[in-house]
Scaffold this active site. Structure first.
Site, PDB file in Angstrom:
ATOM      1  N   ARG A 112      11.846  22.089  -2.131  1.00 60.53           N
ATOM      2  CA  ARG A 112      11.401  21.889  -0.575  1.00 60.53           C
ATOM      3  C   ARG A 112       9.808  22.085  -0.190  1.00 60.53           C
ATOM      4  O   ARG A 112       9.601  22.462   0.619  1.00 60.53           O
ATOM      5  CB  ARG A 112      12.165  22.975  -0.107  1.00 60.53           C
ATOM      6  CG  ARG A 112      13.758  23.061  -0.056  1.00 60.53           C
ATOM      7  CD  ARG A 112      14.538  23.570   1.063  1.00 60.53           C
ATOM      8  NE  ARG A 112      16.051  23.340   1.051  1.00 60.53           N
ATOM      9  CZ  ARG A 112      16.933  24.035   0.709  1.00 60.53           C
ATOM     10  NH1 ARG A 112      16.501  25.213   0.181  1.00 60.53           N
ATOM     11  NH2 ARG A 112      18.123  23.853   0.865  1.00 60.53           N
ATOM     12  N   LYS A 134      -0.575  12.192   5.202  1.00 54.84           N
ATOM     13  CA  LYS A 134       0.489  11.041   5.251  1.00 54.84           C
ATOM     14  C   LYS A 134       0.811  10.935   3.920  1.00 54.84           C
ATOM     15  O   LYS A 134       0.306  10.385   2.878  1.00 54.84           O
ATOM     16  CB  LYS A 134      -0.188   9.778   6.055  1.00 54.84           C
ATOM     17  CG  LYS A 134       0.063   9.697   7.433  1.00 54.84           C
ATOM     18  CD  LYS A 134      -0.341   8.420   8.023  1.00 54.84           C
ATOM     19  CE  LYS A 134      -0.113   8.150   9.640  1.00 54.84           C
ATOM     20  NZ  LYS A 134      -0.378   6.929  10.073  1.00 54.84           N
ATOM     21  N   GLU A 176     -10.996  -0.117   5.618  1.00 58.05           N
ATOM     22  CA  GLU A 176     -10.687   0.835   6.253  1.00 58.05           C
ATOM     23  C   GLU A 176     -11.886   1.306   7.075  1.00 58.05           C
ATOM     24  O   GLU A 176     -11.571   2.166   7.709  1.00 58.05           O
ATOM     25  CB  GLU A 176     -10.000   1.738   5.155  1.00 58.05           C
ATOM     26  CG  GLU A 176      -8.667   1.469   4.542  1.00 58.05           C
ATOM     27  CD  GLU A 176      -7.554   1.408   5.589  1.00 58.05           C
ATOM     28  OE1 GLU A 176      -7.546   1.801   6.898  1.00 58.05           O
ATOM     29  OE2 GLU A 176      -6.313   0.897   5.516  1.00 58.05           O
ATOM     30  N   LYS A 214     -12.041  10.502  10.025  1.00 60.73           N
ATOM     31  CA  LYS A 214     -10.585  10.785   9.749  1.00 60.73           C
ATOM     32  C   LYS A 214     -10.163  12.137  10.021  1.00 60.73           C
ATOM     33  O   LYS A 214      -9.180  12.677  10.711  1.00 60.73           O
ATOM     34  CB  LYS A 214     -10.286  10.362   8.457  1.00 60.73           C
ATOM     35  CG  LYS A 214      -8.860  10.596   7.893  1.00 60.73           C
ATOM     36  CD  LYS A 214      -8.017   9.509   8.752  1.00 60.73           C
ATOM     37  CE  LYS A 214      -6.493   9.537   8.209  1.00 60.73           C
ATOM     38  NZ  LYS A 214      -6.426   8.941   6.802  1.00 60.73           N
ATOM     39  N   GLU A 224       0.441  12.304  14.642  1.00 55.96           N
ATOM     40  CA  GLU A 224       0.375  10.868  15.261  1.00 55.96           C
ATOM     41  C   GLU A 224       1.158  10.817  16.520  1.00 55.96           C
ATOM     42  O   GLU A 224       1.605   9.875  16.795  1.00 55.96           O
ATOM     43  CB  GLU A 224       0.954   9.815  14.384  1.00 55.96           C
ATOM     44  CG  GLU A 224       0.330   8.334  14.388  1.00 55.96           C
ATOM     45  CD  GLU A 224       0.816   7.611  13.332  1.00 55.96           C
ATOM     46  OE1 GLU A 224       1.744   6.573  13.407  1.00 55.96           O
ATOM     47  OE2 GLU A 224      -0.036   7.454  12.218  1.00 55.96           O
ATOM     48  N   ARG A 228      -4.379   9.926  16.755  1.00 52.00           N
ATOM     49  CA  ARG A 228      -4.313   9.584  15.540  1.00 52.00           C
ATOM     50  C   ARG A 228      -3.646   8.214  15.273  1.00 52.00           C
ATOM     51  O   ARG A 228      -3.817   7.410  14.320  1.00 52.00           O
ATOM     52  CB  ARG A 228      -3.427  10.561  14.324  1.00 52.00           C
ATOM     53  CG  ARG A 228      -3.441  10.086  13.003  1.00 52.00           C
ATOM     54  CD  ARG A 228      -2.950  11.321  12.140  1.00 52.00           C
ATOM     55  NE  ARG A 228      -3.000  10.581  10.644  1.00 52.00           N
ATOM     56  CZ  ARG A 228      -2.711  11.529   9.859  1.00 52.00           C
ATOM     57  NH1 ARG A 228      -2.303  12.893   9.872  1.00 52.00           N
ATOM     58  NH2 ARG A 228      -2.963  10.984   8.338  1.00 52.00           N
ATOM     59  N   ASN A 232      -4.430   3.169  13.270  1.00 56.02           N
ATOM     60  CA  ASN A 232      -3.422   2.137  12.975  1.00 56.02           C
ATOM     61  C   ASN A 232      -3.880   0.716  13.301  1.00 56.02           C
ATOM     62  O   ASN A 232      -3.027  -0.210  13.125  1.00 56.02           O
ATOM     63  CB  ASN A 232      -1.737   2.376  13.380  1.00 56.02           C
ATOM     64  CG  ASN A 232      -1.068   3.639  12.687  1.00 56.02           C
ATOM     65  OD1 ASN A 232      -1.197   3.553  11.460  1.00 56.02           O
ATOM     66  ND2 ASN A 232      -0.602   4.540  13.878  1.00 56.02           N
ATOM     67  N   HIS A 235      -2.853  -2.152  11.337  1.00 54.42           N
ATOM     68  CA  HIS A 235      -1.986  -2.117  10.505  1.00 54.42           C
ATOM     69  C   HIS A 235      -0.516  -2.710  10.986  1.00 54.42           C
ATOM     70  O   HIS A 235       0.207  -3.029  10.262  1.00 54.42           O
ATOM     71  CB  HIS A 235      -1.750  -0.590  10.302  1.00 54.42           C
ATOM     72  CG  HIS A 235      -2.678  -0.041   9.364  1.00 54.42           C
ATOM     73  ND1 HIS A 235      -4.295   0.060   9.575  1.00 54.42           N
ATOM     74  CD2 HIS A 235      -2.582   0.772   8.078  1.00 54.42           C
ATOM     75  CE1 HIS A 235      -4.901   0.520   8.780  1.00 54.42           C
ATOM     76  NE2 HIS A 235      -3.911   1.031   7.879  1.00 54.42           N
ATOM     77  N   HIS A 239       0.955  -4.669   7.956  1.00 54.16           N
ATOM     78  CA  HIS A 239       2.007  -4.331   7.482  1.00 54.16           C
ATOM     79  C   HIS A 239       3.089  -5.381   7.456  1.00 54.16           C
ATOM     80  O   HIS A 239       3.919  -5.656   6.503  1.00 54.16           O
ATOM     81  CB  HIS A 239       2.732  -3.197   8.300  1.00 54.16           C
ATOM     82  CG  HIS A 239       2.088  -1.662   7.779  1.00 54.16           C
ATOM     83  ND1 HIS A 239       2.514  -0.633   8.582  1.00 54.16           N
ATOM     84  CD2 HIS A 239       1.103  -1.541   7.041  1.00 54.16           C
ATOM     85  CE1 HIS A 239       1.725   0.417   8.102  1.00 54.16           C
ATOM     86  NE2 HIS A 239       0.621  -0.254   7.077  1.00 54.16           N
ATOM     87  N   HIS A 252      -3.660  -3.493   0.113  1.00 49.78           N
ATOM     88  CA  HIS A 252      -3.344  -3.298   1.696  1.00 49.78           C
ATOM     89  C   HIS A 252      -4.513  -3.344   2.587  1.00 49.78           C
ATOM     90  O   HIS A 252      -4.329  -3.737   3.433  1.00 49.78           O
ATOM     91  CB  HIS A 252      -3.216  -1.570   1.324  1.00 49.78           C
ATOM     92  CG  HIS A 252      -3.005  -0.711   2.731  1.00 49.78           C
ATOM     93  ND1 HIS A 252      -1.949  -1.104   3.792  1.00 49.78           N
ATOM     94  CD2 HIS A 252      -3.599   0.013   3.187  1.00 49.78           C
ATOM     95  CE1 HIS A 252      -2.152  -0.381   4.769  1.00 49.78           C
ATOM     96  NE2 HIS A 252      -3.315   0.498   4.490  1.00 49.78           N
TER      97      HIS A 252
END
Length: 351
Positions: A112, A134, A176, A214, A224, A228, A232, A235, A239, A252
């Site tokens: 956990r 993330k 990026e 960032k 997000e 935030r 993206n 992206h 993606h 990526h």
């Protein structure tokens, strides 16, 4: 019957991002380094010479986005159980964004939640992926659809690791940096245009400014819910490109570069961005060896994939777009399907 519950959970999360030569690290607990064969052969000895721990393990997992899966994370967890790690143990993510995402996710799951730190070795992970918490893996439905927000205890960014980085990987990291500059910082964008991005001093400045941007964004919106999501940019389209090509044709950052070009084309079509500004982004990406073209074989299928994106909600697709000039942004979920598809058709005739 209602039983009210109030939890006094700590809201403050603090950790250091160190941009310098890798320091000596000493731990009085069990530590496992998670890495891949490529990084292990190049840099593991350097890392091991700088670490002391009560018990030190090395977990090596396959290299590549196609291995960013639940089954790989399960292998990490099994190795921890075999070594009898406990809740006080620590994971070290030693590699690029794929390693960082999976190590952080494994840390969030093991008993956990145990601590982890990031030691990123690619430009992409140093400027973006290692900062912000993330974590996650891909599945056949899309990218990073399984994961958690789980912050590291520290990030150590050593530019030395970039000395062995292939040019293609380096360019993927630049994508990026461009993403953050287009969304938040026109001065950074101009800096990228005017400088040789392979010079050591410029690399360090790119990293510093990107990490600062960032961190500022994540500080405002860790999970997000608002600003935030602007990170993206590129992206949502990228993606889908990655998914269509089985996470094997493009890195990526390369897919993000293509995605930024697609997003800019949509912004121009909507009158949000001047064509000249879109060309500036295109030229900067191309000048740094990044792909900017992609051939969409089935526009309807490409469009349908948007709805599997984490940012879609209630049947609406969120598009992050430049707005007006570079350095400003908007998030739109009101763009009609035909407008989007008309832009996608421009990418359907080959590249």
């Amino acid at each position: 019957m209602v039983v009210p519950i109030t939890l006094n959970t700590p809201a403050l999360v603090q950790y250091d991002i160190v941009i310098d030569g890798l320091p000596h690290l000493a731990f009085d607990r069990k530590v496992a380094i998670v890495t891949n064969p490529t990084i292990s052969s190049l840099h593991l000895d350097r890392l091991l010479s700088r670490i002391e721990a009560a018990q030190l393990e090395v977990i090596t997992i396959p290299d590549g986005e196609q291995y960013k899966t639940l089954s790989t994370v399960e292998k990490i967890l099994e190795a921890l159980f075999e070594a009898q790690f406990d809740r006080k143990s620590l994971l070290i993510a030693f590699g690029g964004g794929v390693i960082g995402d999976m190590t952080g996710f494994a840390a969030s799951l093991y008993q956990r939640g145990i601590d982890f730190i990031q030691i990123p070795t690619t430009l992409l992970s140093q400027v973006d992926a290692s900062v912000g918490g993330k974590t996650g893996v891909n599945n056949r439905y899309g990218k990073n659809l399984i994961g958690a927000f789980y912050q590291p205890k520290a990030v150590y960014i050593d530019p030395y690791f970039l000395t062995t980085l292939p040019q293609r990987e380096f360019a993927a990291g630049i994508a990026e940096v461009v993403k953050m500059a287009v969304m938040f910082d026109p001065d950074l964008f101009a800096y990228l245009e005017m400088n040789d991005l392979h010079q050591e001093a410029v690399i360090k400045e790119m990293i510093r400014r990107s990490v600062a941007l960032k961190a500022e964004v994540v500080n405002q919106d860790e999970k997000e819910a608002g600003i935030r999501a602007v990170l993206n940019y590129g992206h949502t389209f990228g993606h889908v490109v990655e998914n269509e090509t089985g996470y094997s044709r493009y890195l990526h950052g390369e897919a993000v570069a293509i995605g930024m070009v697609m997003a800019n084309a949509l912004a121009v079509a909507l009158g949000l961005l001047a064509q000249d500004e879109a060309y500036r982004v295109l030229n900067l990406l191309q000048n740094n060896g990044l792909p900017t073209a992609y051939s969409i074989q089935d526009v309807e299928d490409f469009y349908t994939h948007f709805f599997l994106d984490k940012k879609s909600h209630n049947g609406k697709i969120k598009f992050v777009l430049p707005n007006g000039t570079l350095g400003t942004h908007s998030i739109r979920d009101d763009i009609d399907a035909e407008t989007v598809k008309s832009v996608l058709r421009r990418f359907g005739e080959g590249a």
